[in-house]
Design an enzyme around this catalytic site. Structure first.
Site, PDB file in Angstrom:
ATOM      1  N   SER A 153       5.019  13.569 -11.881  1.00 35.11           N
ATOM      2  CA  SER A 153       4.705  14.104 -13.409  1.00 35.11           C
ATOM      3  C   SER A 153       4.741  13.038 -14.357  1.00 35.11           C
ATOM      4  O   SER A 153       3.932  12.213 -14.371  1.00 35.11           O
ATOM      5  CB  SER A 153       5.900  15.036 -13.622  1.00 35.11           C
ATOM      6  OG  SER A 153       5.745  15.756 -14.809  1.00 35.11           O
ATOM      7  N   ARG A 220      14.777  25.341 -21.298  1.00 38.71           N
ATOM      8  CA  ARG A 220      14.719  25.298 -19.802  1.00 38.71           C
ATOM      9  C   ARG A 220      13.855  26.643 -19.217  1.00 38.71           C
ATOM     10  O   ARG A 220      12.820  26.491 -18.220  1.00 38.71           O
ATOM     11  CB  ARG A 220      16.004  25.505 -18.998  1.00 38.71           C
ATOM     12  CG  ARG A 220      16.813  24.338 -19.282  1.00 38.71           C
ATOM     13  CD  ARG A 220      16.676  23.044 -18.565  1.00 38.71           C
ATOM     14  NE  ARG A 220      17.398  21.921 -18.412  1.00 38.71           N
ATOM     15  CZ  ARG A 220      17.285  20.971 -17.767  1.00 38.71           C
ATOM     16  NH1 ARG A 220      15.984  20.769 -17.198  1.00 38.71           N
ATOM     17  NH2 ARG A 220      18.269  19.916 -17.676  1.00 38.71           N
ATOM     18  N   ASP A 305      -1.100  24.491 -11.698  1.00 35.14           N
ATOM     19  CA  ASP A 305      -0.081  23.897 -12.426  1.00 35.14           C
ATOM     20  C   ASP A 305      -0.086  24.097 -13.888  1.00 35.14           C
ATOM     21  O   ASP A 305      -1.190  23.779 -14.414  1.00 35.14           O
ATOM     22  CB  ASP A 305      -0.271  22.124 -12.277  1.00 35.14           C
ATOM     23  CG  ASP A 305       0.544  21.421 -12.961  1.00 35.14           C
ATOM     24  OD1 ASP A 305       1.602  21.812 -13.742  1.00 35.14           O
ATOM     25  OD2 ASP A 305       0.913  20.032 -12.345  1.00 35.14           O
ATOM     26  N   HIS A 336       3.543  22.942 -10.831  1.00 40.57           N
ATOM     27  CA  HIS A 336       4.068  21.870 -11.092  1.00 40.57           C
ATOM     28  C   HIS A 336       5.080  21.411 -10.016  1.00 40.57           C
ATOM     29  O   HIS A 336       5.335  20.161 -10.065  1.00 40.57           O
ATOM     30  CB  HIS A 336       4.536  21.538 -12.441  1.00 40.57           C
ATOM     31  CG  HIS A 336       4.638  20.394 -12.993  1.00 40.57           C
ATOM     32  ND1 HIS A 336       3.519  19.389 -13.291  1.00 40.57           N
ATOM     33  CD2 HIS A 336       5.679  19.741 -13.543  1.00 40.57           C
ATOM     34  CE1 HIS A 336       3.968  18.321 -13.774  1.00 40.57           C
ATOM     35  NE2 HIS A 336       5.548  18.339 -13.790  1.00 40.57           N
TER      36      HIS A 336
END
Length: 369
Positions: A153, A220, A305, A336
Site C-alpha cells: 500500500s 475506520r 481494490d 486492498h
C-alpha cells in the site's frame, strides 16, 4: 461450511490488526536512529527527528543480503510480519531485513510524539521525505545497496519512489497494491476520512485530550471496512445483512486507540500528494520518472481494490523497463486487504510469488555469496 469458514477468516481480521501492532519480548528490539533536524523537501524542518526500525537476520560480510521494508499508512514495522520468518519470502536465515516505521506512524517522529512540534504544529511531509529518512538510516547502517525494497500500500508507493529517487540503490522492488500517482478517487477517500475526524467536536483543532472517538469510528469505517475491502468479502459472512452493524461496532471498539488521529491526518496528506512525477528533475512527468527505475520490479494488485484502484499501478507498469505484474490470489476477491496478511490464501500466494521473485533476483542465492 463455506459461510462458517469465511466468517472465521474475516473475524480474524480484527485479531490480525491487534497482533500486528503489539511488539512481543521475543521479537527483535525496537531501535532508533536519532538524525537530529530533518530538512524536508519543502524546506521545512522536523526537529529532533528519530526514525524507528527493527532488524531481522544478520548482515553478511559482503553486505549483499539486505532488504528494506517500508510500511503502509497507519502501519508499523510489523506490517509484513506474515512474510518474515524461516521458510517465508523474507527469510532471516538468508536476508538481513530492515523494517522501518514511516514518518507520522507514532514510532518514528510524528505529530503524536514530537516534543518540539506537537500535533498540528508538525510540518507537512511527503513520501519522498519518508524515503529520505530511510536513506539516512541505511547510510547509518553502512548499507549502500539492497537486494530489494518491499512495501504494501503506502509502502508500495514508497518502494516505487525509492526506485525513482535512487535507481542504483536496489536490485529489485516489490510493490504490493501500490500507486505511482495517487488518483482523485483515492484522494476523495482520504479526504472523507479526514473530515470524519476533523468534524468531530472532540478533535478540537487537533488539541484533544482523549481520542476523538466518533470521528475515528467513521474514519475506520470509510477506509478500513469499505475502501480497503471488496463487497464480496461480506457476501457470505452475513446471512442477515443487519448483522454487519454490531460487527462493525466490535471492530471500531478495538481500533479507537490503535492509531492517533492527528498522525492519520498527516499521513493521508502525504498519501494525497504522492506522485513520482514530481520528483526533483522529473518536471512533473510521471512517465519519465517511471522510466528511470532500473530495478527488477514486481507489482502485485488486489482484485477489486477500492482504495488503490488496480488500473493505476497496471498503467504505471507499462513504463517500467523490467517489471512483472500479477494479481494476488487470482480467483479471490479481497481487494486492498489482499496485501494485509489476514487471509491464508493471500498470505500463501504472496510468500510463494515473492520467494520466487527474490530467487530470480539473487540467482537462487548465488549472488548472496
Amino acid at each position: 461450511m463455506r459461510t462458517t469458514l469465511l466468517t472465521a477468516v474475516v473475524a480474524g481480521l480484527l485479531l490480525h490488526a491487534s497482533v500486528a501492532l503489539a511488539h512481543r519480548p521475543d521479537q527483535p528490539p525496537h531501535q532508533q536512529y536519532r538524525i537530529g533536524d530533518l530538512t524536508l523537501e519543502s524546506g521545512e524542518v522536523i526537529k529532533d527527528f528519530a526514525i524507528s526500525y527493527v532488524t531481522h537476520g544478520t548482515l553478511n560480510a559482503q553486505k549483499s543480503n539486505a532488504i528494506l521494508m517500508v510500511t503502509a499508512i497507519s502501519g508499523n514495522h510489523h506490517r509484513l510480519d506474515f512474510l518474515i520468518g524461516p521458510g517465508k519470502a523474507l527469510d532471516p536465515t538468508k536476508y538481513f531485513i530492515v523494517t522501518t516505521d514511516a514518518i507520522g506512524n507514532g514510532l518514528t517522529t510524528s505529530p503524536s510524539n514530537s516534543q518540539a512540534q506537537p500535533r498540528m504544529k508538525f510540518p507537512k511531509f511527503l513520501m519522498r521525505d519518508m524515503v529520505a529518512s530511510q536513506q539516512k538510516l541505511m547510510e547509518h547502517l553502512g548499507i549502500k545497496r539492497v537486494l530489494a525494497v518491499v512495501g504494501p500500500s503506502m509502502g508500495g508507493m514508497q518502494a516505487l519512489q525509492w526506485g525513482v529517487s535512487h535507481p542504483d540503490f536496489m536490485d529489485s522492488l516489490v510493490a504490493l497494491v501500490p500507486l505511482a500517482r495517487t488518483p482523485a478517487w483515492s484522494v476523495a477517500v482520504m479526504e472523507a476520512s479526514r473530515k470524519a475526524i476533523m468534524l468531530d467536536p472532540a478533535w478540537n483543532g487537533g488539541n484533544y485530550t482523549a481520542p476523538p472517538e466518533k470521528g475515528i469510528r467513521l474514519w475506520r469505517d470509510i477506509v478500513g471496512f469499505l475502501a480497503a475491502r471488496a463487497p464480496e468479502m461480506y457476501r457470505y459472512q452475513f446471512a442477515n445483512q443487519a448483522d454487519v452493524i454490531p460487527w462493525l461496532k466490535a471492530q471500531e471498539d478495538a481500533l479507537v486507540n490503535v492509531f492517533d488521529a492527528n498522525d492519520w491526518i498527516y499521513q493521508t496528506w502525504a498519501y494525497d500528494r504522492h506522485d513520482v512525477g514530481t520528483t526533483p528533475g522529473m518536471n512533473g512527468d510521471m512517465l519519465k520518472a517511471l522510466r528511470v527505475i532500473k530495478a527488477k520490479t514486481l507489482i502485485m494488485t488486489g482484485t477489486k481494490d477500492l482504495l488503490n484502484p488496480e488500473w493505476e499501478p497496471r498503467e504505471a507498469a507499462r513504463y517500467i523497463r523490467d517489471v512483472r505484474v500479477g494479481t494476488i490470489s487470482p480467483g479471490t476477491v479481497t481487494g486492498h486487504a489482499s496485501a494485509g496478511g489476514a487471509f491464508p490464501a493471500d498470505v500463501d500466494y504472496l510468500n510463494h510469488e515473492i520467494t520466487q521473485f527474490l530467487d530470480l533476483v539473487t540467482d537462487n542465492g548465488r549472488k548472496l555469496k
